[in-house]
Motif scaffolding. Structure first.
Motif, PDB file in Angstrom:
ATOM      1  N   GLY A 167      28.592  56.192  15.840  1.00 39.57           N
ATOM      2  CA  GLY A 167      27.546  57.150  16.165  1.00 39.57           C
ATOM      3  C   GLY A 167      27.319  57.291  17.664  1.00 39.57           C
ATOM      4  O   GLY A 167      26.926  58.358  18.149  1.00 39.57           O
ATOM      5  N   ILE A 168      27.564  56.232  18.399  1.00 41.29           N
ATOM      6  CA  ILE A 168      27.355  56.254  19.846  1.00 41.29           C
ATOM      7  C   ILE A 168      28.513  56.927  20.566  1.00 41.29           C
ATOM      8  O   ILE A 168      28.326  57.676  21.531  1.00 41.29           O
ATOM      9  N   PRO A 170      30.767  59.437  20.512  1.00 36.87           N
ATOM     10  CA  PRO A 170      31.000  60.819  20.977  1.00 36.87           C
ATOM     11  C   PRO A 170      30.165  61.220  22.191  1.00 36.87           C
ATOM     12  O   PRO A 170      30.605  62.056  22.990  1.00 36.87           O
ATOM     13  N   HIS A 171      28.992  60.663  22.350  1.00 36.97           N
ATOM     14  CA  HIS A 171      28.078  61.124  23.397  1.00 36.97           C
ATOM     15  C   HIS A 171      27.858  60.088  24.502  1.00 36.97           C
ATOM     16  O   HIS A 171      27.142  60.365  25.459  1.00 36.97           O
ATOM     17  N   TYR A 172      28.485  58.920  24.374  1.00 39.71           N
ATOM     18  CA  TYR A 172      28.247  57.874  25.361  1.00 39.71           C
ATOM     19  C   TYR A 172      28.959  58.214  26.670  1.00 39.71           C
ATOM     20  O   TYR A 172      30.085  58.690  26.677  1.00 39.71           O
ATOM     21  N   THR A 173      28.284  57.950  27.792  1.00 40.03           N
ATOM     22  CA  THR A 173      28.873  58.192  29.110  1.00 40.03           C
ATOM     23  C   THR A 173      28.819  56.919  29.942  1.00 40.03           C
ATOM     24  O   THR A 173      28.015  56.020  29.690  1.00 40.03           O
ATOM     25  N   PHE A 174      29.685  56.850  30.927  1.00 38.92           N
ATOM     26  CA  PHE A 174      29.831  55.665  31.774  1.00 38.92           C
ATOM     27  C   PHE A 174      28.506  55.315  32.459  1.00 38.92           C
ATOM     28  O   PHE A 174      27.835  56.174  33.014  1.00 38.92           O
ATOM     29  N   GLU A 179      20.520  48.382  31.019  1.00 38.97           N
ATOM     30  CA  GLU A 179      19.847  48.946  29.852  1.00 38.97           C
ATOM     31  C   GLU A 179      20.700  49.978  29.136  1.00 38.97           C
ATOM     32  O   GLU A 179      20.415  50.328  27.987  1.00 38.97           O
ATOM     33  N   ARG A 180      21.766  50.517  29.786  1.00 38.77           N
ATOM     34  CA  ARG A 180      22.631  51.510  29.157  1.00 38.77           C
ATOM     35  C   ARG A 180      24.024  50.972  28.838  1.00 38.77           C
ATOM     36  O   ARG A 180      24.899  51.732  28.451  1.00 38.77           O
ATOM     37  N   SER A 181      24.236  49.687  28.986  1.00 31.72           N
ATOM     38  CA  SER A 181      25.550  49.130  28.661  1.00 31.72           C
ATOM     39  C   SER A 181      25.469  47.814  27.892  1.00 31.72           C
ATOM     40  O   SER A 181      26.303  47.555  27.022  1.00 31.72           O
ATOM     41  N   VAL A 182      24.462  46.989  28.165  1.00 30.05           N
ATOM     42  CA  VAL A 182      24.338  45.720  27.448  1.00 30.05           C
ATOM     43  C   VAL A 182      24.052  45.936  25.958  1.00 30.05           C
ATOM     44  O   VAL A 182      24.720  45.331  25.102  1.00 30.05           O
ATOM     45  N   PRO A 183      23.077  46.794  25.561  1.00 28.58           N
ATOM     46  CA  PRO A 183      22.870  46.995  24.114  1.00 28.58           C
ATOM     47  C   PRO A 183      24.129  47.506  23.424  1.00 28.58           C
ATOM     48  O   PRO A 183      24.443  47.088  22.297  1.00 28.58           O
ATOM     49  N   GLU A 184      24.856  48.403  24.080  1.00 31.57           N
ATOM     50  CA  GLU A 184      26.073  48.958  23.476  1.00 31.57           C
ATOM     51  C   GLU A 184      27.155  47.886  23.347  1.00 31.57           C
ATOM     52  O   GLU A 184      27.933  47.886  22.383  1.00 31.57           O
ATOM     53  N   ALA A 185      27.223  46.965  24.306  1.00 39.11           N
ATOM     54  CA  ALA A 185      28.192  45.874  24.207  1.00 39.11           C
ATOM     55  C   ALA A 185      27.837  44.943  23.044  1.00 39.11           C
ATOM     56  O   ALA A 185      28.718  44.504  22.298  1.00 39.11           O
TER      57      ALA A 185
END
Length: 577
Positions: A167-168, A170-174, A179-185
């Motif tokens: 779900g993340i 398609p729209h995730y950007t660098f 706060e925008r990379s640790v939860p995703e990791a």
């Protein structure tokens, strides 16, 4: 530890690419450790030796200055008086695996994570990201379920971990913001079935691939009790012996029990009362690391495995050189005498050599990209002899292109020319003698002398050709050398750091066979040209002479035989090679 490092290496080839593939090759020729691994090792050393985090990060970081640090962190690393940057990035979070693996309680994991992150990532978001990762690793190592890990991290830090990677993506950007990379990791681990799928999830988001795979891989290793043996072996093969020794020492003290036969765990041991230390702060100072002569003392070989690695490396470097082999026999005689007769340490040969001041070369001839063109090499050597140079250095790619690869290697060995390893030296389809192959693979990646770096392609972790102002600017941003001499480009170029255009270095015009004087207060990148063939219309052999005393470089262009080459295939493009 190794799960973190392997994730970093796997992700390094895809950082910033925007690639959102799940089925990418795990390891490529561009896969290598970055600053994430260097700082992970630093924190592990601080934990093992009960030392101050800042001190160890700066100590180990200074030994690996070209690992790809961000500019602010790089400045902090090499500037003892610089205040903490208070970054909100993910650089604190990526180095937390040793904290989570060594802690004996949630409270200890959180306290030590704050202490290890604060020196460079003291912003509340930077601290929050670091603590979240350390706690996730601690819980995973302690046998917690994924649901428990998800709930604990979400409730304590407010991260939304109810999403899915699919779900993340398609729209995730660098983003390097914690706060925008640790939860995703962390989600990349929670949404995976094993270590490999964890790392693939993290890289497939198309973001800060090495750091996110590093974070996710560290949690996955703790959860599954290790790293798949094939991945562990490949990752270890890309690490310096210094790092391997730290990893092995860490596992010896803080072992992991593998949950699966395919995972490279470690033998369980009795836990210590406190796996990190006796207090919530590791602040003891290190003993001085220099001997009385001001030289680094010799570190003893730790065990049979390190002995094997060291001797294998020396065999590769020395086997093909008859004179060097004879010197080794003489050294063995001396060492046996010193041991048998109890010669004091400070008068032994090794101590005397380490304490002896190095003689600085004034004029250095720099050659590169010979590519088996032995006739061209001889023409360059003839010209060098007329220029009163003190020595010759070769910046790589001795072979692959011309017909006389063995003769080029033989000449370089006979003249004892120090060489760095080029990409064609490392990977080629040539039928070389085994001694020649060992010689090439045993060459170092770079040579550093004070603030001058000699390397084939680039000091950046992701090896991009420095043949345009944008990439030169990137290198200046991530490095701190005064002069960088490179090969690989095949076309002479000079870039200066000072530029009126943001994001681009300044190309400097020059005249062949005339000195170009460096400004004392500017940094430069110098592409020295090629012996084998050019990638332009000049049609001449080109090399460089660096005069350290005059603070100048002369880019030489001389007549001589070149290999046939279609230069239109290698123009100044923004290629990744």
């Amino acid at each position: 530890m190794l799960g973190t490092i392997a994730g970093d290496i796997i992700g390094s080839a895809w950082e910033g690419s925007g690639e959102k593939r799940y089925d990418f090759p795990l390891f490529t020729e561009f896969s290598r450790y970055t600053d994430d691994t260097v700082m992970t090792i630093a924190i592990a050393v601080a934990v093992l030796d009960r030392r101050d985090y800042t001190e160890v990060m700066r100590e180990i970081g200074a030994r690996h200055p070209f690992a790809g640090y961000g500019r602010r962190f790089h400045d902090w690393l090499l500037s003892p008086d610089m205040p903490p940057p208070d970054s909100y990035g993910n650089g604190g979070a990526m180095r937390m695996s040793a904290i989570g693996l060594a802690a004996v309680s949630e409270a200890e994991a959180l306290a030590q994570a704050q202490g290890a992150a604060a020196p460079s990532h003291g912003h509340p978001e930077g601290i929050r990201g670091a603590q979240a990762v350390a706690l996730a690793v601690f819980l995973a190592r302690s046998g917690a379920s994924k649901d428990h890990i998800r709930q604990s991290i979400s409730s304590r830090f407010g991260y939304n971990l109810e999403r899915t990677v699919a779900g993340i993506r398609p729209h995730y950007t660098f983003s390097v913001a914690a706060e925008r990379s640790v939860p995703e990791a962390i989600l990349s681990f929670l949404d995976a079935g094993d270590y490999e799928s964890t790392v693939r999830n993290a890289v497939s988001l198309g973001g800060d691939a090495d750091t996110m795979a590093c974070i996710a891989g560290g949690i996955a290793e703790a959860y599954w009790g290790g790293v798949p043996a094939s991945i562990a072996e490949e990752a270890r093969s890309r690490l310096p012996e210094e790092f391997i020794a730290v990893v092995d020492r860490f596992y010896e003290r803080y072992p992991l029990a593998a949950r699966d036969a395919d995972y490279a765990g470690s033998t369980p041991a009795e836990p210590e009362h406190s796996r990190i230390g006796k207090s919530q702060s590791i602040a003891t100072r290190a003993e001085p690391r220099l001997d009385a002569a001001g030289a680094m003392p010799l570190r003893p070989i730790a065990d049979a495995r390190e002995y094997r690695l060291v001797t294998e490396r020396l065999v590769r470097q020395l086997t093909a050189d008859v004179a060097a082999a004879a010197l080794v026999r003489e050294l063995e005689r001396v060492l046996r005498y010193e041991i048998e007769h109890g010669v004091p340490d400070d008068t032994r040969l090794a101590s005397r050599l380490l304490a002896r001041p190095r003689k600085r070369a004034r004029r250095t001839a720099l050659i590169s990209d010979i590519h088996g063109n032995h006739a061209g090499l001889l023409a360059a050597l003839e010209d060098i002899e007329k220029r009163h140079c003190d020595r010759i250095l070769c910046l790589g790619d001795l072979v692959d292109g011309g017909p006389e690869n063995e003769r080029v290697i033989e000449t370089m060995q006979r003249l004892r020319v120090p060489c760095v390893r080029g990409n064609h030296d490392e990977t080629n389809d040539l039928e070389l003698a085994e001694t020649s192959r060992r010689f090439l693979l045993g060459l170092p990646e770079y040579i550093i002398e004070d603030d001058v770096l000699y390397i084939h392609i680039s000091p950046r972790p992701r090896k991009r050709k420095i043949n345009h102002a944008v990439e030169a600017w990137n290198v200046f941003e991530e490095s701190d050398f005064r002069l960088l001499f490179i090969g690989h480009v095949h076309v002479p170029m000079i870039f200066g750091e000072r530029s009126d255009t943001y994001g681009e270095a300044a190309p400097h015009p020059f005249e062949y066979n005339r000195p170009f004087a460096f400004s004392r207060d500017e940094r430069y990148i110098i592409s020295i040209g090629a012996i084998g063939y050019g990638r332009d219309d000049v049609g001449r052999i080109r090399y460089a002479i660096y005069d350290a005393e005059a603070h100048a470089v002369e880019l030489r262009a001389i007549d001589g035989p070149l290999l046939p080459h279609d230069h239109t295939l290698g123009g100044c493009t923004l290629e990744f090679s």
